[in-house]
Motif scaffolding. Structure first.
Motif, PDB file in Angstrom:
ATOM      1  N   TYR A   1       0.820  -1.366  -0.010  1.00 31.89           N
ATOM      2  CA  TYR A   1      -0.015   0.152  -0.108  1.00 31.89           C
ATOM      3  C   TYR A   1       0.738   1.333   0.030  1.00 31.89           C
ATOM      4  N   ILE A   2       1.774   1.538   0.867  1.00 32.51           N
ATOM      5  CA  ILE A   2       2.468   2.697   1.195  1.00 32.51           C
ATOM      6  C   ILE A   2       3.491   2.714   0.202  1.00 32.51           C
TER       7      ILE A   2
ATOM      8  N   ASP B   1       9.754  -7.191  -3.500  1.00 32.02           N
ATOM      9  CA  ASP B   1       8.501  -7.514  -2.524  1.00 32.02           C
ATOM     10  C   ASP B   1       8.509  -8.992  -2.674  1.00 32.02           C
TER      11      ASP B   1
ATOM     12  N   ARG C   1       2.151 -10.404   1.051  1.00 30.07           N
ATOM     13  CA  ARG C   1       0.843  -9.569   1.354  1.00 30.07           C
ATOM     14  C   ARG C   1       0.081  -8.834   0.369  1.00 30.07           C
ATOM     15  N   SER C   2       0.670  -9.106  -0.939  1.00 33.65           N
ATOM     16  CA  SER C   2       0.383  -8.370  -2.078  1.00 33.65           C
ATOM     17  C   SER C   2       0.290  -9.099  -3.292  1.00 33.65           C
TER      18      SER C   2
ATOM     19  N   PHE D   1       9.945  -0.592   3.307  1.00 30.33           N
ATOM     20  CA  PHE D   1       8.630  -0.509   3.475  1.00 30.33           C
ATOM     21  C   PHE D   1       8.172  -2.128   4.281  1.00 30.33           C
TER      22      PHE D   1
ATOM     23  N   LYS E   1       2.252  -6.066   9.093  1.00 30.82           N
ATOM     24  CA  LYS E   1       1.567  -5.338   9.779  1.00 30.82           C
ATOM     25  C   LYS E   1       0.489  -5.188  10.753  1.00 30.82           C
TER      26      LYS E   1
ATOM     27  N   ASN F   1      10.641 -11.733  10.538  1.00 28.85           N
ATOM     28  CA  ASN F   1      10.191 -11.087   9.257  1.00 28.85           C
ATOM     29  C   ASN F   1      10.858  -9.597   9.373  1.00 28.85           C
TER      30      ASN F   1
ATOM     31  N   TYR G   1       3.869  -6.651  17.056  1.00 29.62           N
ATOM     32  CA  TYR G   1       4.202  -5.946  15.933  1.00 29.62           C
ATOM     33  C   TYR G   1       4.703  -4.527  16.364  1.00 29.62           C
TER      34      TYR G   1
ATOM     35  N   LYS H   1       8.657  -2.865  15.853  1.00 31.44           N
ATOM     36  CA  LYS H   1       8.970  -1.382  15.299  1.00 31.44           C
ATOM     37  C   LYS H   1       9.746  -0.566  16.491  1.00 31.44           C
TER      38      LYS H   1
HETATM   39  P1  NAD Z   1       1.537  -3.629   2.971  1.00 36.12           P
HETATM   40  O1  NAD Z   1       1.425  -5.075   3.699  1.00 36.12           O
HETATM   41  O2  NAD Z   1       0.427  -3.353   2.148  1.00 36.12           O
HETATM   42  O3  NAD Z   1       2.791  -3.564   2.409  1.00 36.12           O
HETATM   43  C1  NAD Z   1       4.163  -4.387   2.869  1.00 36.12           C
HETATM   44  C2  NAD Z   1       4.658  -5.128   1.998  1.00 36.12           C
HETATM   45  O4  NAD Z   1       5.793  -5.755   2.149  1.00 36.12           O
HETATM   46  C3  NAD Z   1       3.662  -6.157   1.101  1.00 36.12           C
HETATM   47  O5  NAD Z   1       3.642  -6.073  -0.160  1.00 36.12           O
HETATM   48  C4  NAD Z   1       4.485  -7.422   1.654  1.00 36.12           C
HETATM   49  O6  NAD Z   1       4.277  -8.562   0.647  1.00 36.12           O
HETATM   50  C5  NAD Z   1       5.888  -7.027   1.520  1.00 36.12           C
HETATM   51  N1  NAD Z   1       6.922  -7.885   2.615  1.00 36.12           N
HETATM   52  C6  NAD Z   1       6.458  -8.296   3.777  1.00 36.12           C
HETATM   53  N2  NAD Z   1       7.582  -8.907   4.307  1.00 36.12           N
HETATM   54  C7  NAD Z   1       8.514  -8.843   3.293  1.00 36.12           C
HETATM   55  C8  NAD Z   1       9.850  -9.497   3.228  1.00 36.12           C
HETATM   56  N3  NAD Z   1      10.471 -10.305   3.958  1.00 36.12           N
HETATM   57  N4  NAD Z   1      10.493  -9.324   2.041  1.00 36.12           N
HETATM   58  C9  NAD Z   1       9.846  -8.535   0.780  1.00 36.12           C
HETATM   59  N5  NAD Z   1       8.588  -8.112   0.971  1.00 36.12           N
HETATM   60  C10 NAD Z   1       7.856  -8.248   2.277  1.00 36.12           C
HETATM   61  O7  NAD Z   1       1.765  -2.517   4.238  1.00 36.12           O
HETATM   62  P2  NAD Z   1       1.776  -1.094   4.270  1.00 36.12           P
HETATM   63  O8  NAD Z   1       0.503  -0.417   4.936  1.00 36.12           O
HETATM   64  O9  NAD Z   1       2.020  -0.821   2.809  1.00 36.12           O
HETATM   65  O10 NAD Z   1       3.008  -0.614   5.182  1.00 36.12           O
HETATM   66  C11 NAD Z   1       4.200  -0.406   4.700  1.00 36.12           C
HETATM   67  C12 NAD Z   1       5.327  -0.353   6.051  1.00 36.12           C
HETATM   68  O11 NAD Z   1       4.520   0.800   6.817  1.00 36.12           O
HETATM   69  C13 NAD Z   1       5.101  -1.277   6.880  1.00 36.12           C
HETATM   70  O12 NAD Z   1       6.461  -1.623   7.352  1.00 36.12           O
HETATM   71  C14 NAD Z   1       4.200  -1.090   8.138  1.00 36.12           C
HETATM   72  O13 NAD Z   1       4.546  -1.654   9.308  1.00 36.12           O
HETATM   73  C15 NAD Z   1       4.324   0.536   8.140  1.00 36.12           C
HETATM   74  N6  NAD Z   1       3.316   1.259   8.548  1.00 36.12           N
HETATM   75  C16 NAD Z   1       2.152   1.011   8.096  1.00 36.12           C
HETATM   76  C17 NAD Z   1       0.936   1.637   8.637  1.00 36.12           C
HETATM   77  C18 NAD Z   1      -0.378   1.353   8.123  1.00 36.12           C
HETATM   78  O14 NAD Z   1      -1.380   1.840   8.975  1.00 36.12           O
HETATM   79  N7  NAD Z   1      -0.533   0.768   7.000  1.00 36.12           N
HETATM   80  C19 NAD Z   1       1.120   2.415   9.757  1.00 36.12           C
HETATM   81  C20 NAD Z   1       2.417   2.794  10.163  1.00 36.12           C
HETATM   82  C21 NAD Z   1       3.464   2.175   9.777  1.00 36.12           C
END
Ligand code: NAD
Ligand code: WQD
Length: 340
Positions: A15-16, A35, A39-40, A85, A89, A104, A154, A158
């Motif tokens: 997402y982000i 990636d 999760r995607s 990223f 999460k 992870n 979780y 962080k």
């Molecule tokens: P998301 O799940 O949409 O994206 C995370 C991506 O990382 C996924 O596509 C997943 O497949 C990939 N991934 C996970 N483990 C992996 C690995 N070992 N190797 C390669 N790829 C891997 O989440 P998001 O909302 O985009 O979050 C991005 C970051 O921001 C994360 O670190 C999350 O903890 C942090 N964050 C998110 C939020 C929120 O509310 N969305 C808030 C604060 C912090």
């Protein structure tokens, strides 16, 4: 801007990460996205290509896999910075599977930093979270606030990742942790947005999926908190504004002369908005039907938290452009596209 610097984005299909890839490309950076797709899928990568009109240089691989990372750095040539990223999460899932989260989220960070060090890459931006504060003693919360005991595995990952970064930067890294508050919304084009797997835990995807008829009704978790309308208060930040904060943080790092640097910044609007305010704003702004009921409190929820964003406002000249209402309209447009 016209920079041809090359940036590695981990979690670029998420997402982000995906929204940030768009802003990086728009700012003239060359992006390598990785990636492991746990999760995607490639939906957002395709969406990025529609927005930017450029192919995404995407590699499937795991951040814990040092061999994969080393080969990637070799084949891509010099990389000027890394945005990390990739992580798991889900707060609830982390309580069920703490070891998976530690392995992870911490394993990805340490493997990535080791390979960066071998390759001489110094600039690093880390996805941290307001979850590191727990329920802060005073609100708005600034970066000086101490880490409270983590509410979940979780949250603990962080905190641990930030402590690791604060330790290792001295060996030649320039690192910024961005502590996101509650990212919501989607790209205004509706080509990319949030795609939770299964039942969403987060409020906005639950709202949009309910309004789209995917879910029967939304439950508002508690209206007996010590807040004006009794529901929890959060700092909802548009995901595109958050993505822009990453681009600003990167140019801040590239422009500093420091050899070693570690700084943490809140990324929020500075405004607290209640859950019921957000629900009512969604109904008003979209005209959609949103069945909801008031339910019990969700265990582990903090009553209210919002950011003091002065540090990032001043240091990086970053301010959000979008309101939470804009984010709701964009999230709804994205949901309607998913529903078609
Ligand atoms: P998301 O799940 O949409 O994206 C995370 C991506 O990382 C996924 O596509 C997943 O497949 C990939 N991934 C996970 N483990 C992996 C690995 N070992 N190797 C390669 N790829 C891997 O989440 P998001 O909302 O985009 O979050 C991005 C970051 O921001 C994360 O670190 C999350 O903890 C942090 N964050 C998110 C939020 C929120 O509310 N969305 C808030 C604060 C912090
Ligand atoms: C927001 C508010 C719920 C769903 C989480 C993580 C945090 C950070 C951001 C990553 C709360 C209420 C929700 C629903 C509801 N993520 N709610 N009904 O819990 O503030 O933060 O995401 O770092 O670490 O904890 O976000 O979107 O889950 O909830 O009433 O169906 O909406 O109780 O008050 P949260 P959220």
């Amino acid at each position: 801007m016209g920079s041809s610097k090359k940036i590695l984005v981990t979690g670029g299909a998420g997402y982000i990460g995906a929204h940030t890839v768009v802003e990086l490309v728009n700012a003239g950076y060359e992006v390598v996205a990785i990636d492991n797709l746990v999760r995607s899928d490639l939906t957002l990568i395709t969406g990025i290509e529609k927005i930017t009109g450029k192919k995404v240089n995407f590699h499937k691989g795991d951040c814990r896999d040092k061999k994969f990372l080393t080969e990637l750095f070799r084949s891509e040539g010099p990389v000027d910075g890394v945005m990390h990223f990739a992580a798991l999460k889900s707060v609830g899932e982390s309580v069920q599977k703490p070891l998976e989260y530690h392995d992870n989220n911490i394993g990805s960070l340490t493997a990535l930093l080791q390979v960066m060090q071998q390759q001489g890459v110094k600039d690093f931006i880390f996805s941290s979270s307001c979850t590191v504060y727990g329920q802060p003693d005073s609100i708005p919360v600034d970066e000086q606030a101490p880490f409270k005991k983590a509410e979940s595995p979780y949250g603990l990952t962080k905190q641990i990742c930030e402590l690791i970064l604060e330790d290792v930067y001295k060996t030649g890294f320039r690192i910024i942790s961005l502590r996101y508050f509650n990212p919501i919304g989607a790209h205004p084009s509706a080509h990319i947005g949030e795609m939770p797997i299964g039942t969403p835990n987060n409020l906005v995807p639950f709202i949009t999926q309910t309004a789209a008829g995917w879910r029967d009704r939304l439950t508002v978790f508690g209206n007996d908190y010590n807040t004006p309308d009794g529901s929890c208060i959060r700092d909802f930040i548009h995901v595109v504004d958050l993505a822009e904060a990453h681009v600003k943080a990167l140019s801040y790092l590239h422009n500093t002369r420091a050899h070693n640097l570690y700084e943490a910044y809140n990324v929020g609007t500075g405004n607290g908005v209640s859950v019921l305010q957000l629900v009512n704003a969604f109904i008003k702004k979209t005209g959609a039907k949103l069945p909801f009921r008031i339910g019990p409190r969700r265990p582990g929820d903090v009553e209210k938290v919002f950011a003091n964003p002065t540090k990032i406002n001043r240091a990086m000249n970053w301010k959000p452009r979008y309101s939470p209402e804009d984010a709701l309209v964009h999230a709804w447009a994205w949901q309607q596209k998913l529903s078609r």
